[in-house]
Scaffold this motif. Structure first.
Motif, PDB file in Angstrom:
ATOM      1  N   PRO A  98       7.425 -18.708  -6.919  1.00  0.00           N
ATOM      2  CA  PRO A  98       8.843 -19.044  -7.075  1.00  0.00           C
ATOM      3  C   PRO A  98       9.712 -17.796  -7.005  1.00  0.00           C
ATOM      4  N   VAL A  99      10.786 -17.867  -6.231  1.00  0.00           N
ATOM      5  CA  VAL A  99      11.774 -16.785  -6.154  1.00  0.00           C
ATOM      6  C   VAL A  99      13.127 -17.410  -6.455  1.00  0.00           C
ATOM      7  N   THR A 100      13.631 -17.185  -7.652  1.00  0.00           N
ATOM      8  CA  THR A 100      14.909 -17.751  -8.079  1.00  0.00           C
ATOM      9  C   THR A 100      16.019 -16.730  -7.820  1.00  0.00           C
ATOM     10  N   PRO A 101      17.287 -17.164  -7.877  1.00  0.00           N
ATOM     11  CA  PRO A 101      18.383 -16.203  -7.701  1.00  0.00           C
ATOM     12  C   PRO A 101      18.340 -15.051  -8.688  1.00  0.00           C
ATOM     13  N   ALA A 102      17.668 -15.231  -9.824  1.00  0.00           N
ATOM     14  CA  ALA A 102      17.586 -14.153 -10.806  1.00  0.00           C
ATOM     15  C   ALA A 102      16.461 -13.159 -10.494  1.00  0.00           C
ATOM     16  N   ASP A 103      15.595 -13.497  -9.562  1.00  0.00           N
ATOM     17  CA  ASP A 103      14.458 -12.631  -9.240  1.00  0.00           C
ATOM     18  C   ASP A 103      14.845 -11.600  -8.188  1.00  0.00           C
ATOM     19  N   ALA A 104      14.317 -10.393  -8.339  1.00  0.00           N
ATOM     20  CA  ALA A 104      14.453  -9.376  -7.302  1.00  0.00           C
ATOM     21  C   ALA A 104      13.234  -9.494  -6.383  1.00  0.00           C
ATOM     22  N   PRO A 105      13.432  -9.595  -5.068  1.00  0.00           N
ATOM     23  CA  PRO A 105      12.310  -9.855  -4.167  1.00  0.00           C
ATOM     24  C   PRO A 105      11.222  -8.796  -4.193  1.00  0.00           C
ATOM     25  N   TRP A 106      11.579  -7.496  -4.280  1.00  0.00           N
ATOM     26  CA  TRP A 106      10.555  -6.458  -4.241  1.00  0.00           C
ATOM     27  C   TRP A 106       9.650  -6.497  -5.472  1.00  0.00           C
ATOM     28  N   PRO A 107      10.155  -6.525  -6.702  1.00  0.00           N
ATOM     29  CA  PRO A 107       9.251  -6.691  -7.842  1.00  0.00           C
ATOM     30  C   PRO A 107       8.445  -7.993  -7.789  1.00  0.00           C
ATOM     31  N   THR A 108       9.054  -9.050  -7.235  1.00  0.00           N
ATOM     32  CA  THR A 108       8.322 -10.316  -7.128  1.00  0.00           C
ATOM     33  C   THR A 108       7.157 -10.183  -6.159  1.00  0.00           C
ATOM     34  N   LEU A 109       7.346  -9.474  -5.052  1.00  0.00           N
ATOM     35  CA  LEU A 109       6.239  -9.249  -4.120  1.00  0.00           C
ATOM     36  C   LEU A 109       5.149  -8.404  -4.764  1.00  0.00           C
ATOM     37  N   LEU A 110       5.531  -7.405  -5.543  1.00  0.00           N
ATOM     38  CA  LEU A 110       4.527  -6.608  -6.257  1.00  0.00           C
ATOM     39  C   LEU A 110       3.767  -7.474  -7.257  1.00  0.00           C
ATOM     40  N   TRP A 111       4.471  -8.385  -7.921  1.00  0.00           N
ATOM     41  CA  TRP A 111       3.785  -9.306  -8.833  1.00  0.00           C
ATOM     42  C   TRP A 111       2.849 -10.236  -8.058  1.00  0.00           C
ATOM     43  N   HIS A 160       0.826  -1.210   0.000  1.00  0.00           N
ATOM     44  CA  HIS A 160       0.000   0.000   0.000  1.00  0.00           C
ATOM     45  C   HIS A 160       0.859   1.259   0.000  1.00  0.00           C
ATOM     46  N   LEU A 161       2.052   1.211   0.586  1.00  0.00           N
ATOM     47  CA  LEU A 161       2.961   2.342   0.431  1.00  0.00           C
ATOM     48  C   LEU A 161       3.372   2.495  -1.029  1.00  0.00           C
ATOM     49  N   HIS A 162       3.552   1.385  -1.716  1.00  0.00           N
ATOM     50  CA  HIS A 162       3.814   1.443  -3.159  1.00  0.00           C
ATOM     51  C   HIS A 162       2.669   2.143  -3.882  1.00  0.00           C
ATOM     52  N   ASP A 163       1.437   1.782  -3.534  1.00  0.00           N
ATOM     53  CA  ASP A 163       0.278   2.395  -4.174  1.00  0.00           C
ATOM     54  C   ASP A 163       0.255   3.906  -3.946  1.00  0.00           C
ATOM     55  N   THR A 206       1.215  -9.759  -5.448  1.00  0.00           N
ATOM     56  CA  THR A 206       0.035  -9.065  -4.943  1.00  0.00           C
ATOM     57  C   THR A 206      -0.728  -8.324  -6.042  1.00  0.00           C
ATOM     58  N   GLY A 207      -0.488  -8.698  -7.282  1.00  0.00           N
ATOM     59  CA  GLY A 207      -1.287  -8.193  -8.386  1.00  0.00           C
ATOM     60  C   GLY A 207      -1.009  -6.763  -8.796  1.00  0.00           C
ATOM     61  N   ARG A 208       0.194  -6.251  -8.478  1.00  0.00           N
ATOM     62  CA  ARG A 208       0.490  -4.855  -8.821  1.00  0.00           C
ATOM     63  C   ARG A 208       1.141  -4.714 -10.188  1.00  0.00           C
ATOM     64  N   THR A 209       2.088  -5.577 -10.504  1.00  0.00           N
ATOM     65  CA  THR A 209       2.850  -5.426 -11.742  1.00  0.00           C
ATOM     66  C   THR A 209       3.094  -6.794 -12.369  1.00  0.00           C
ATOM     67  N   PRO A 210       3.262  -6.849 -13.688  1.00  0.00           N
ATOM     68  CA  PRO A 210       3.702  -8.099 -14.328  1.00  0.00           C
ATOM     69  C   PRO A 210       5.209  -8.241 -14.195  1.00  0.00           C
ATOM     70  N   LEU A 211       5.694  -9.430 -14.462  1.00  0.00           N
ATOM     71  CA  LEU A 211       7.131  -9.701 -14.530  1.00  0.00           C
ATOM     72  C   LEU A 211       7.420 -10.389 -15.860  1.00  0.00           C
ATOM     73  N   PRO A 212       8.650 -10.328 -16.322  1.00  0.00           N
ATOM     74  CA  PRO A 212       8.979 -11.039 -17.557  1.00  0.00           C
ATOM     75  C   PRO A 212       8.611 -12.522 -17.451  1.00  0.00           C
ATOM     76  N   GLY A 213       7.793 -12.973 -18.360  1.00  0.00           N
ATOM     77  CA  GLY A 213       7.360 -14.361 -18.355  1.00  0.00           C
ATOM     78  C   GLY A 213       6.237 -14.658 -17.387  1.00  0.00           C
ATOM     79  N   ARG A 214       5.793 -13.674 -16.617  1.00  0.00           N
ATOM     80  CA  ARG A 214       4.700 -13.844 -15.664  1.00  0.00           C
ATOM     81  C   ARG A 214       3.692 -12.716 -15.864  1.00  0.00           C
ATOM     82  N   PRO A 215       2.537 -13.010 -16.454  1.00  0.00           N
ATOM     83  CA  PRO A 215       1.542 -11.955 -16.655  1.00  0.00           C
ATOM     84  C   PRO A 215       0.997 -11.431 -15.336  1.00  0.00           C
ATOM     85  N   LEU A 216       0.371 -10.283 -15.401  1.00  0.00           N
ATOM     86  CA  LEU A 216      -0.202  -9.673 -14.206  1.00  0.00           C
ATOM     87  C   LEU A 216      -1.175 -10.624 -13.537  1.00  0.00           C
TER      88      LEU A 216
END
Length: 223
Positions: free
Chosen positions: A181-194, A150-153, A196-206
C-alpha cells in the motif's frame, strides 16, 4: 506528496538510463581512499561485490530479452561462478586492478546494454524470471529496483548520498509491488526500501520475506 495513481505512467528505458547516470555519478563521489571492502548496508556482501552483482543483474536481464525466442522456463545458460560461500553467482566481474573507476565503468556498460535492449524489444516479448515471466517493461522495473536499492546499500557502506526521484520510486512500486500500500501520507522512496526488506516504517515492521511480481497483468499465470 505521492502522485495520484491516475497521473502515473509505466517505467521506461529512459528511466533506467537516468538512474544509471545518477548511480554512476553517486559512486564517483566516493573519496579516493574509500574502503570498498566495507559491508554494503545490511547486505552480506562488501561494496565492491555489491556493485559487481548489480552489473551482473543488469547484463543478465538484457541477456534474457536478447534471443530471438527468449526462454520462458529458465535463464539463458551463461556459466556463472560463486567466488565465496554466500556470495553472488555472477558471470560479470570487474578487474580489481582497474580500481573503483573501472568498477563503475563495468556498471555503466552493463546498464547501457540493458537500456539498449529494452528500447529495442517489442512490448509483446516475454522472458523468464523466477518471480514471473516478464515483459520488457517488467525487466526495466526489475533493473530499476536493483539499481535503486543496491545503490542505497553501497551508499550506506561508503557514506554517500543517494536520494532517487520519488515519482520513479512510486511507479516502480506500482509495477512490481501491487501488494504494497502507498497512501498519500507515504513517501515512495522509504516505502520501496521497506518493500525490499531494508528498513521498517511506522506501523510496518521490517520485512524479512519479500518478493516482487514480475509478470504483467496481461500474461496468464502458468501452473
Amino acid at each position: 506528496m505521492t502522485p495520484e495513481p491516475a497521473t502515473q505512467s509505466p517505467v521506461t528505458a529512459d528511466d533506467l538510463a537516468l538512474v544509471l547516470r545518477l548511480a554512476a555519478a553517486a559512486l564517483r563521489e566516493a573519496p579516493a581512499d574509500a574502503d570498498w571492502s566495507r559491508p554494503a548496508g545490511t547486505v552480506a556482501w562488501d561494496c565492491w561485490t555489491t556493485v559487481e552483482h548489480l552489473a551482473d543483474d543488469l547484463l543478465a536481464y538484457a541477456a534474457q530479452l536478447g534471443p530471438a525466442a527468449p526462454p520462458r522456463e529458465r535463464y539463458v545458460p551463461f556459466a556463472t561462478e560463486r567466488r565465496f560461500p554466500g556470495g553472488p553467482n555472477n558471470f560479470v566481474r570487474a578487474d580489481r586492478a582497474s580500481g573503483p573507476d573501472g568498477l563503475v565503468e563495468v556498471l555503466e556498460a552493463s546498464g547501457g546494454l540493458m537500456v539498449a535492449v529494452a528500447r529495442a524489444a517489442a512490448p509483446e516479448v516475454r522472458a523468464y524470471h523466477p518471480w514471473g515471466v516478464a515483459d520488457p517493461a517488467g525487466f526495466v522495473a526489475m533493473s530499476l529496483v536493483e539499481m535503486l536499492v543496491h545503490l542505497h546499500d553501497v551508499a550506506q557502506g561508503l557514506g554517500l548520498l543517494w536520494d532517487p526521484p520519488a515519482d520513479l520510486c512510486h511507479r516502480v512500486l506500482a509495477r512490481l509491488f501491487p501488494d504494497v500500500p502507498v497512501t498519500p501520507a507515504d513517501a515512495p522512496w522509504p516505502t520501496l526500501l521497506w518493500a525490499t526488506g531494508r528498513t521498517p516504517l511506522p506501523g510496518r515492521p521490517l520485512r524479512t520475506d519479500w518478493r516482487w511480481h514480475a509478470r504483467p497483468e496481461d500474461t496468464p499465470q502458468v501452473h
